[in-house]
Scaffold this motif. Structure first.
Motif, mmCIF file in Angstrom:
data_model
loop_
_atom_site.group_PDB
_atom_site.id
_atom_site.type_symbol
_atom_site.label_atom_id
_atom_site.label_comp_id
_atom_site.label_asym_id
_atom_site.label_seq_id
_atom_site.Cartn_x
_atom_site.Cartn_y
_atom_site.Cartn_z
ATOM 1 N N GLY A 132 0.860 -1.193 0.000
ATOM 2 C CA GLY A 132 0.000 0.000 0.000
ATOM 3 C C GLY A 132 0.885 1.228 0.000
ATOM 4 O O GLY A 132 2.071 1.146 0.336
ATOM 5 N N HIS A 133 0.325 2.349 -0.375
ATOM 6 C CA HIS A 133 1.117 3.585 -0.396
ATOM 7 C C HIS A 133 0.194 4.799 -0.365
ATOM 8 O O HIS A 133 -1.010 4.679 -0.645
ATOM 9 C CB HIS A 133 1.980 3.643 -1.674
ATOM 10 C CG HIS A 133 1.161 3.673 -2.921
ATOM 11 N ND1 HIS A 133 0.820 2.548 -3.629
ATOM 12 C CD2 HIS A 133 0.577 4.713 -3.583
ATOM 13 C CE1 HIS A 133 0.079 2.885 -4.675
ATOM 14 N NE2 HIS A 133 -0.088 4.190 -4.666
ATOM 15 N N CYS A 134 0.774 5.936 -0.053
ATOM 16 C CA CYS A 134 0.020 7.196 -0.155
ATOM 17 C C CYS A 134 0.290 7.759 -1.540
ATOM 18 O O CYS A 134 1.452 7.978 -1.911
ATOM 19 C CB CYS A 134 0.492 8.170 0.919
ATOM 20 S SG CYS A 134 -0.032 9.856 0.570
ATOM 21 N N SER A 135 -0.786 8.018 -2.266
ATOM 22 C CA SER A 135 -0.606 8.489 -3.648
ATOM 23 C C SER A 135 0.042 9.874 -3.695
ATOM 24 O O SER A 135 0.634 10.246 -4.712
ATOM 25 C CB SER A 135 -1.944 8.483 -4.383
ATOM 26 O OG SER A 135 -2.947 8.942 -3.524
ATOM 27 N N ILE A 136 -0.066 10.623 -2.632
ATOM 28 C CA ILE A 136 0.563 11.954 -2.607
ATOM 29 C C ILE A 136 2.073 11.820 -2.340
ATOM 30 O O ILE A 136 2.903 12.287 -3.112
ATOM 31 C CB ILE A 136 -0.071 12.842 -1.496
ATOM 32 C CG1 ILE A 136 -1.581 13.009 -1.728
ATOM 33 C CG2 ILE A 136 0.638 14.183 -1.393
ATOM 34 C CD1 ILE A 136 -1.967 13.590 -3.051
ATOM 35 N N HIS A 137 2.408 11.144 -1.238
ATOM 36 C CA HIS A 137 3.828 11.087 -0.855
ATOM 37 C C HIS A 137 4.660 10.219 -1.801
ATOM 38 O O HIS A 137 5.859 10.449 -1.964
ATOM 39 C CB HIS A 137 3.955 10.611 0.593
ATOM 40 C CG HIS A 137 3.486 11.648 1.572
ATOM 41 N ND1 HIS A 137 2.218 11.647 2.101
ATOM 42 C CD2 HIS A 137 4.112 12.737 2.069
ATOM 43 C CE1 HIS A 137 2.086 12.702 2.904
ATOM 44 N NE2 HIS A 137 3.219 13.375 2.899
ATOM 45 N N GLN A 138 4.028 9.222 -2.412
ATOM 46 C CA GLN A 138 4.792 8.357 -3.317
ATOM 47 C C GLN A 138 5.231 9.096 -4.584
ATOM 48 O O GLN A 138 6.116 8.664 -5.293
ATOM 49 C CB GLN A 138 3.971 7.109 -3.671
ATOM 50 C CG GLN A 138 4.829 6.052 -4.365
ATOM 51 C CD GLN A 138 4.110 4.745 -4.592
ATOM 52 O OE1 GLN A 138 4.246 3.827 -3.814
ATOM 53 N NE2 GLN A 138 3.346 4.664 -5.672
ATOM 54 N N ARG A 139 4.591 10.224 -4.840
ATOM 55 C CA ARG A 139 4.926 10.975 -6.067
ATOM 56 C C ARG A 139 6.314 11.617 -6.017
ATOM 57 O O ARG A 139 6.928 11.866 -7.047
ATOM 58 C CB ARG A 139 3.913 12.111 -6.250
ATOM 59 C CG ARG A 139 2.716 11.767 -7.080
ATOM 60 C CD ARG A 139 1.900 13.025 -7.265
ATOM 61 N NE ARG A 139 2.683 14.063 -7.945
ATOM 62 C CZ ARG A 139 2.517 14.425 -9.202
ATOM 63 N NH1 ARG A 139 1.597 13.827 -9.932
ATOM 64 N NH2 ARG A 139 3.254 15.372 -9.749
ATOM 65 N N PHE A 140 6.780 11.958 -4.812
ATOM 66 C CA PHE A 140 8.078 12.659 -4.730
ATOM 67 C C PHE A 140 9.199 11.727 -5.192
ATOM 68 O O PHE A 140 9.200 10.536 -4.868
ATOM 69 C CB PHE A 140 8.336 13.155 -3.298
ATOM 70 C CG PHE A 140 7.343 14.198 -2.871
ATOM 71 C CD1 PHE A 140 7.425 15.491 -3.359
ATOM 72 C CD2 PHE A 140 6.296 13.875 -2.022
ATOM 73 C CE1 PHE A 140 6.483 16.455 -2.992
ATOM 74 C CE2 PHE A 140 5.350 14.821 -1.650
ATOM 75 C CZ PHE A 140 5.450 16.120 -2.135
ATOM 76 N N PHE A 152 14.006 25.407 2.518
ATOM 77 C CA PHE A 152 13.560 24.013 2.605
ATOM 78 C C PHE A 152 12.811 23.591 1.338
ATOM 79 O O PHE A 152 11.910 24.313 0.869
ATOM 80 C CB PHE A 152 12.607 23.812 3.796
ATOM 81 C CG PHE A 152 13.286 23.866 5.133
ATOM 82 C CD1 PHE A 152 13.940 22.756 5.641
ATOM 83 C CD2 PHE A 152 13.276 25.039 5.881
ATOM 84 C CE1 PHE A 152 14.572 22.806 6.878
ATOM 85 C CE2 PHE A 152 13.907 25.102 7.118
ATOM 86 C CZ PHE A 152 14.559 23.977 7.614
ATOM 87 N N GLY A 153 13.159 22.424 0.842
ATOM 88 C CA GLY A 153 12.358 21.754 -0.186
ATOM 89 C C GLY A 153 11.613 20.652 0.553
ATOM 90 O O GLY A 153 12.231 19.788 1.180
ATOM 91 N N VAL A 154 10.279 20.711 0.510
ATOM 92 C CA VAL A 154 9.490 19.842 1.392
ATOM 93 C C VAL A 154 8.727 18.785 0.602
ATOM 94 O O VAL A 154 8.062 19.091 -0.397
ATOM 95 C CB VAL A 154 8.492 20.699 2.225
ATOM 96 C CG1 VAL A 154 7.855 19.847 3.326
ATOM 97 C CG2 VAL A 154 9.181 21.903 2.838
ATOM 98 N N GLY A 155 8.794 17.553 1.087
ATOM 99 C CA GLY A 155 8.053 16.461 0.449
ATOM 100 C C GLY A 155 6.889 16.033 1.311
ATOM 101 O O GLY A 155 6.978 15.042 2.037
ATOM 102 N N THR A 156 5.821 16.820 1.246
ATOM 103 C CA THR A 156 4.565 16.417 1.910
ATOM 104 C C THR A 156 3.401 17.157 1.257
ATOM 105 O O THR A 156 3.580 17.853 0.246
ATOM 106 C CB THR A 156 4.631 16.637 3.446
ATOM 107 O OG1 THR A 156 3.521 15.936 4.037
ATOM 108 C CG2 THR A 156 4.541 18.101 3.836
ATOM 109 N N GLU A 157 2.225 17.024 1.834
ATOM 110 C CA GLU A 157 0.990 17.534 1.217
ATOM 111 C C GLU A 157 1.067 19.048 0.998
ATOM 112 O O GLU A 157 1.546 19.790 1.863
ATOM 113 C CB GLU A 157 -0.199 17.159 2.119
ATOM 114 C CG GLU A 157 -1.514 17.003 1.394
ATOM 115 C CD GLU A 157 -2.243 18.301 1.161
ATOM 116 O OE1 GLU A 157 -3.079 18.360 0.256
ATOM 117 O OE2 GLU A 157 -1.967 19.277 1.889
#
Ligand code: SF4
Length: 366
Positions: free
Chosen positions: A226-234, A287-292
């Motif tokens: 399973g995965h989060c479709s948002i976070h997996q994009r980074f 900061f380069g941020v990898g979240t929503e």
């Protein structure tokens, strides 16, 4: 998981934002202390402005439980969060989700039938007494109940390392099944010194999850696919581009991102960790941020002396969180003013008791 939100009356669906804002303010005034609105960090600003508290799902649920005067807890988040709030709040508090279609694509990637089948398959191959089930809080109440019943625990992205360590310390032969997010499971295992050779992926669409018996016997970690479709994009490419543009910038990502991204980042941690790190950084920090994206934009607006940007310039918001809007909030509150409760999220008593056991176990560990 299919849930059906009935269409809104035209009074709300056709209203403009200023009418909806007036309606929400009016309802909040009338309901007073009887109402407590929770706003998850990933919600849009127009909703957050009405939240009595903002935070992550667990923090908000625990806070709601302390608002003894609040009869109605309106959770501006997604379905599993409202379930967790129902589990943790007092019996006479009513938890409401403004749009029933606000689910979580990751939570929906593991259901209780699939988990039970997996458990049954494992039982035939390994000593099931050594298998410790751990579910990320981003999961249905039925999964939390399953882990409660089978000696496991819930975890969050803040405490996954402690919970996994607790499970490993149960016995030298402990084996962990971690669901529904493979990435949080993998990143946590790496943090504890394991590598890919200690892990297998369980794909619920395949026999034995796509593994053979030897692989399952030898694996220390069985990670649910399973995965989060948002976070997996980074991606690593996003990080490289950011570093080309900002040579002194730091990359900070959520552990729901893939292991390659977490490995390449300067910092990785929960939503709370990301907020605290950026807030505490000195003026001029980049900061380069990898979240929503709503959280990233809010952090940028709250830290104008720093540069805070999304690692992925094309990232979309969490589509399910985005379903909560002014129209649904205004509608649900006006109904409450009229004495009508709709969209109540209620976990049945048996599931609640077992899920609470798993949540309490987590709170004892950390
Ligand atoms: S951001 Fe990902 S994990 Fe969080 S609610 Fe949205 S889909 Fe689920």
């Amino acid at each position: 998981m299919f849930r059906m939100q009935k269409p809104l009356p035209s009074k709300f669906s056709e209203a403009d934002n200023s009418e909806l804002i007036d309606s929400i303010k009016k309802s909040k005034d009338i309901l007073g202390e009887k109402l407590f609105i929770l706003g998850h960090h990933y919600q849009r600003d127009e909703i957050i402005q009405f939240a009595d508290a903002k935070g992550d799902s667990l923090a908000l649920s625990k806070l709601a439980a302390k608002q003894a005067k609040a009869k109605y807890i309106v959770f501006c988040g997604v379905h599993f969060m409202a379930e967790a709030a129902d589990i943790l709040t007092l019996d006479d508090q009513i938890v409401i989700l403004p749009d029933l279609n606000a689910g979580c694509s990751m939570a929906d990637m593991a259901d209780i039938d699939q988990i039970s089948q997996c458990w049954q398959d494992l039982q035939a191959i390994v000593d099931i007494q050594n298998v410790v089930p751990i579910t990320y809080i981003n999961s249905a109440a039925t999964l939390k109940a399953f882990v409660g019943q089978n000696g496991g625990s819930v975890c969050t992205s803040s405490n996954a390392k402690s919970v996994v360590k607790w499970a490993l310390d149960k016995s030298p032969d402990s084996k962990i099944i971690f669901f529904p997010d493979q990435h949080l499971g993998r990143n946590t295992a790496f943090e504890l010194g394991f590598d890919h050779s200690d892990m297998v992926l369980w794909d619920p669409q395949l026999d034995l999850g796509g593994n053979d018996k030897k692989e399952l016997t030898e694996a220390k970690f069985i990670l649910w696919k399973g995965h989060c479709s948002i976070h997996q994009r980074f991606s690593v490419a996003n990080i490289n581009e950011f570093r080309q543009q900002y040579s002194t910038g730091q990359v900070i990502v959520h552990p729901e991102c893939s292991h390659e991204v977490v490995e390449k980042a300067d910092l990785a941690g929960s939503t709370d960790f990301i907020i605290k790190t950026i807030t505490a950084a000195p003026a001029g920090a980049i900061f380069g941020v990898g979240t929503e994206i709503h959280l990233v934009n809010r952090l940028a607006n709250e830290n104008t002396d720093k540069t805070v940007i999304s690692l992925d310039p094309l990232i979309c918001p969490c589509a399910t969180m985005f379903r909560i809007d002014l129209k649904h909030l205004a509608w649900i509150l006006e109904l409450l003013v009229e004495g009508q409760v709709t969209n109540q999220i209620k976990v049945n008593e048996k599931t609640k008791a077992m899920a609470k056991l798993a949540l309490d176990r987590m709170l004892e560990i950390v």
